[in-house]
Design a protein around this motif. Structure first.
Motif, PDB file in Angstrom:
ATOM      1  N   ARG A  60       0.857  -1.191   0.000  1.00 39.15           N
ATOM      2  CA  ARG A  60       0.000   0.000   0.000  1.00 39.15           C
ATOM      3  C   ARG A  60       0.887   1.233   0.000  1.00 39.15           C
ATOM      4  O   ARG A  60       2.085   1.175   0.324  1.00 39.15           O
ATOM      5  N   VAL A  63       0.865   6.309   4.335  1.00 41.06           N
ATOM      6  CA  VAL A  63      -0.163   7.238   4.812  1.00 41.06           C
ATOM      7  C   VAL A  63       0.542   8.458   5.383  1.00 41.06           C
ATOM      8  O   VAL A  63       1.369   8.342   6.292  1.00 41.06           O
ATOM      9  N   ARG A  94      -7.886   6.098  15.079  1.00 39.22           N
ATOM     10  CA  ARG A  94      -7.205   5.195  14.134  1.00 39.22           C
ATOM     11  C   ARG A  94      -6.357   4.203  14.933  1.00 39.22           C
ATOM     12  O   ARG A  94      -5.627   4.606  15.842  1.00 39.22           O
ATOM     13  N   VAL A  96      -3.351   1.349  14.869  1.00 35.84           N
ATOM     14  CA  VAL A  96      -2.199   0.823  14.137  1.00 35.84           C
ATOM     15  C   VAL A  96      -1.807  -0.498  14.792  1.00 35.84           C
ATOM     16  O   VAL A  96      -1.555  -0.553  15.993  1.00 35.84           O
ATOM     17  N   GLY A 160     -10.329   2.971   8.965  1.00 33.48           N
ATOM     18  CA  GLY A 160      -9.066   3.672   9.162  1.00 33.48           C
ATOM     19  C   GLY A 160      -7.999   2.867   9.863  1.00 33.48           C
ATOM     20  O   GLY A 160      -6.891   3.370  10.098  1.00 33.48           O
ATOM     21  N   LEU A 162      -4.891   0.591  10.416  1.00 30.87           N
ATOM     22  CA  LEU A 162      -3.709   0.232   9.638  1.00 30.87           C
ATOM     23  C   LEU A 162      -3.163  -1.084  10.187  1.00 30.87           C
ATOM     24  O   LEU A 162      -2.512  -1.127  11.229  1.00 30.87           O
ATOM     25  N   THR A 165       1.268  -3.281  10.172  1.00 30.88           N
ATOM     26  CA  THR A 165       2.057  -2.051  10.241  1.00 30.88           C
ATOM     27  C   THR A 165       2.695  -1.942  11.619  1.00 30.88           C
ATOM     28  O   THR A 165       2.008  -2.041  12.638  1.00 30.88           O
ATOM     29  N   THR A 183       6.410   4.584  10.645  1.00 33.49           N
ATOM     30  CA  THR A 183       6.190   3.141  10.644  1.00 33.49           C
ATOM     31  C   THR A 183       7.088   2.449   9.627  1.00 33.49           C
ATOM     32  O   THR A 183       7.756   3.100   8.807  1.00 33.49           O
ATOM     33  N   ARG A 185       6.054   0.997   7.132  1.00 36.55           N
ATOM     34  CA  ARG A 185       5.428   1.115   5.810  1.00 36.55           C
ATOM     35  C   ARG A 185       5.631   2.513   5.228  1.00 36.55           C
ATOM     36  O   ARG A 185       5.008   2.869   4.226  1.00 36.55           O
ATOM     37  N   ASP A 187       4.821   5.339   6.696  1.00 35.08           N
ATOM     38  CA  ASP A 187       3.780   6.271   7.104  1.00 35.08           C
ATOM     39  C   ASP A 187       4.372   7.416   7.915  1.00 35.08           C
ATOM     40  O   ASP A 187       5.351   7.251   8.653  1.00 35.08           O
TER      41      ASP A 187
END
Length: 615
Positions: A60, A63, A94, A96, A160, A162, A165, A183, A185, A187
């Motif tokens: 992905r 973010v 959100r 994570v 929302g 994640l 991650t 993160t 990823r 983010d």
């Protein structure tokens, strides 16, 4: 409900001789390196922690955003934090989570036979709110995992979220009054508030056994029970591990996980070698299905009533009069036996704390002797039976229950290898595993060695950097001891909230603790929003006052801790003197529900005493 009274325990015991025996057994197992005996899961061993065997990683885009609330962790601690924030009217939540879904320990642990070890009607939260009833007293892992997902859906926490991650670093930006979260990823999230909800059992640990690379390089297979390899074993959580029919399997660890695993591995493996450093206490499980008539008779508020009842009868309190034991299992036996003994005394009201503790100790010795004698009735070989006997006080290790574990050692394809004298497995070789100077050729090694609970907090949080105001490292700030208000906020770390065993109330029912913390954190966070505050954190005086309260009311439990065989309950034999390396940390000694009352009164006052809110 049938009456639940005291149990039959032996009177013909020599307590002084048992004390000496307990001390000898403890000394055999002590290791000077303490928690340092376990490998940190980095570099060559990172795959034990980071690779998700259940959810393929989906690529992905990173973010990059501002967020109102970020919860780190999607197990029960994170789910309850999210649920209570939503109930408090907080939007923009959100989650994570490093796993591929919600569930935490119930996502990762899918090994054969996994069940809850606590009364499920107490342990599984929000039963009434979601209209869910466990199918039996000790629910299967898959059932609990399903309920975790149901909580996520019910409160809209999938929106929302994640998944897959890992947070790598968090730094406080004072100008923006936000946490900058990075993160794995890529983010970059600027969060106004952060809730640390990684849970107490999130990071698997491996014993630091020399030669592990030799074994792996020679083609030996190994994995941790929290990352079960069904591709290798076949079968599923219900068993049927058909691919092990021609395999010699070594299981390292005989704690709660090992007790649940052994019956399945014993049935399905060609040969099972069980490597035991310290035996668990194993009582009858009596895992009865939920009675539909009982379930239909329950009135609103029944779960909270049952949770309080369990806490009162649990080892954390244990003296109860005029209240039936609703849970009635191995967790509450000590409370029942103590209460009956005190009630039968000539003048119960005249007993002092020393007399009550002496009664507690004697009943403890009797229960543990009952459990040891139970082993003799179930295990045929006298030497194996003796090695399986737990010589320590009740609650030195997590108590277990099973009807199948002990009889499994009667099978000709099961060998118990007691490694107490050499303080653990000695090494791995290209062919297998060495203990007591003997090499055992095995095809697979399964580590049921638990989770990092008493290692340094930087390892338990599994985040490289957490820097608060002026670059203050949380790991340095808490290196010697926790510094908080109510265990949930810490000065120098604005808008950050903590869950877990940190300077608060402690219960034998961990999810009750998470729920208590979630409700309190949600209140503070909602009040900060409603009052237009950019930041909230303890004042210096507020934090110092709480530290003083915890210290003033503390109970010196070091004699008990240091009498116990090494394990995570007593920081591998070092006790709570090691500060935040202790399993319980510093806790509010008057008790879990006394702490609950304190928090409720604090919220009712509405002044947010001890906190600083800045606009």
């Amino acid at each position: 409900m049938k009456p639940c009274g005291p149990t039959d325990t032996p009177d013909d015991i020599d307590i002084e001789a048992l004390r000496q025996k307990y001390a000898q057994e403890r000394a055999k197992r002590l290791r000077p390196e303490g928690s340092g005996q376990y490998l940190e899961l980095t570099d060559d061993f990172a795959d034990f922690y980071e690779i998700d065997p259940y959810t393929p990683l989906t690529e992905r885009d990173p973010v990059v955003e501002t967020a109102e609330v970020v919860i780190l962790g999607g197990g029960f601690a994170g789910l309850l934090a999210g649920a209570y924030l939503k109930k408090a009217g907080v939007e923009g939540v959100r989650v994570v989570e490093m796993a591929g879904d919600f569930g935490g320990v119930w996502y990762w642990n899918r090994f054969p036979g996994i069940q809850c070890d606590n009364d499920a009607y107490c342990y599984i939260p929000l039963l009434e709110e979601l209209g869910f009833m466990p199918s039996k007293k000790f629910a299967d892992g898959a059932e609990i995992f399903g309920h975790c997902r149901a909580i996520g859906k019910h409160f809209g926490l999938y929106d929302g979220a994640l998944f897959s991650t890992q947070v790598r670093d968090m730094r406080w930006d004072d100008d923006a009054a936000r946490w900058r979260i990075g993160t794995d990823r890529g983010d970059d999230i600027a969060a106004r508030f952060v809730v640390m909800a990684q849970g107490s059992y999130n990071r698997p640990k491996l014993p630091g056994i020399p030669g592990i690379d030799d074994y792996r390089n020679a083609g030996g297979h190994f994995f941790h029970s929290a990352r079960w390899d069904y591709d290798y074993t076949g079968g599923g959580a219900g068993g049927g591990l058909h691919k092990l029919a021609d395999k010699r399997v070594a299981l390292v660890g005989t704690g709660a996980t090992g007790v649940q695993l052994v019956p399945h591995l014993a049935r399905d493996a060609q040969h099972l070698f069980v490597f035991q450093r310290t035996p668990s206490s194993v009582d009858e499980r009596s895992n009865t299905p939920t009675d539909p008539q009982w379930a239909a008779s329950l009135q609103p508020g029944w779960q909270e009533e049952r949770k309080r009842n369990f806490h009162n009868w649990s080892p954390f309190v244990g003296v109860v009069f005029g209240e039936p034991d609703l849970v009635c299992d191995f967790w509450t036996e000590l409370g029942r036996n103590m209460s009956a003994r005190i009630a039968a005394s000539e003048d119960p009201a005249s007993l002092g704390i020393e007399q009550i503790m002496a009664i507690r100790e004697e009943e403890d010795f009797k229960i543990m002797e009952r459990l040891r004698r139970r082993i003799d009735t179930l295990v045929s070989d006298p030497g194996t039976a003796e090695a399986l006997k737990p010589y320590y006080r009740f609650m030195c290790k997590r108590p277990c229950s099973s009807e199948e574990y002990l009889p499994a050692f009667n099978r000709p394809n099961v060998t118990l290898v007691d490694v107490a004298e050499c303080k653990g497995v000695q090494r791995l070789t290209a062919n297998g595993i060495v203990a007591n100077g003997v090499e055992f050729d095995v095809d697979c090694v399964i580590f049921a060695s638990g989770f990092e609970i008493s290692t340094e907090i930087s390892r338990r949080y599994a985040i490289d950097v957490i820097e608060g105001r002026d670059g203050l490292s949380l790991f340095d700030h808490w290196r010697d001891s926790y510094r908080t208000l109510h265990g949930m906020t810490s000065r120098g770390f604005p808008n950050m909230f903590f869950t877990g065993f940190i300077q608060g109330g402690v219960s034998a029912n961990t999810t009750a603790m998470f729920e208590q913390q979630a409700a309190h954190i949600a209140y503070i966070l909602a009040e900060a929003q409603n009052r237009g505050a950019r930041t909230v954190e303890p004042s210096e005086q507020g934090q110092q006052d709480w530290l003083g309260t915890v210290a003033e009311l503390s109970i010196d439990n070091s004699a008990f801790e240091l009498s116990c065989t090494p394990g995570y309950y007593n920081n591998e034999g070092r006790g709570s003197a090691e500060g935040n390396g202790s399993f319980l940390g510093d806790f509010y000694a008057p008790g879990f529900y006394a702490f609950d009352d304190l928090l409720a009164q604090w919220r009712a006052a509405g002044t947010l005493e001890g906190l600083e809110l800045r606009g």
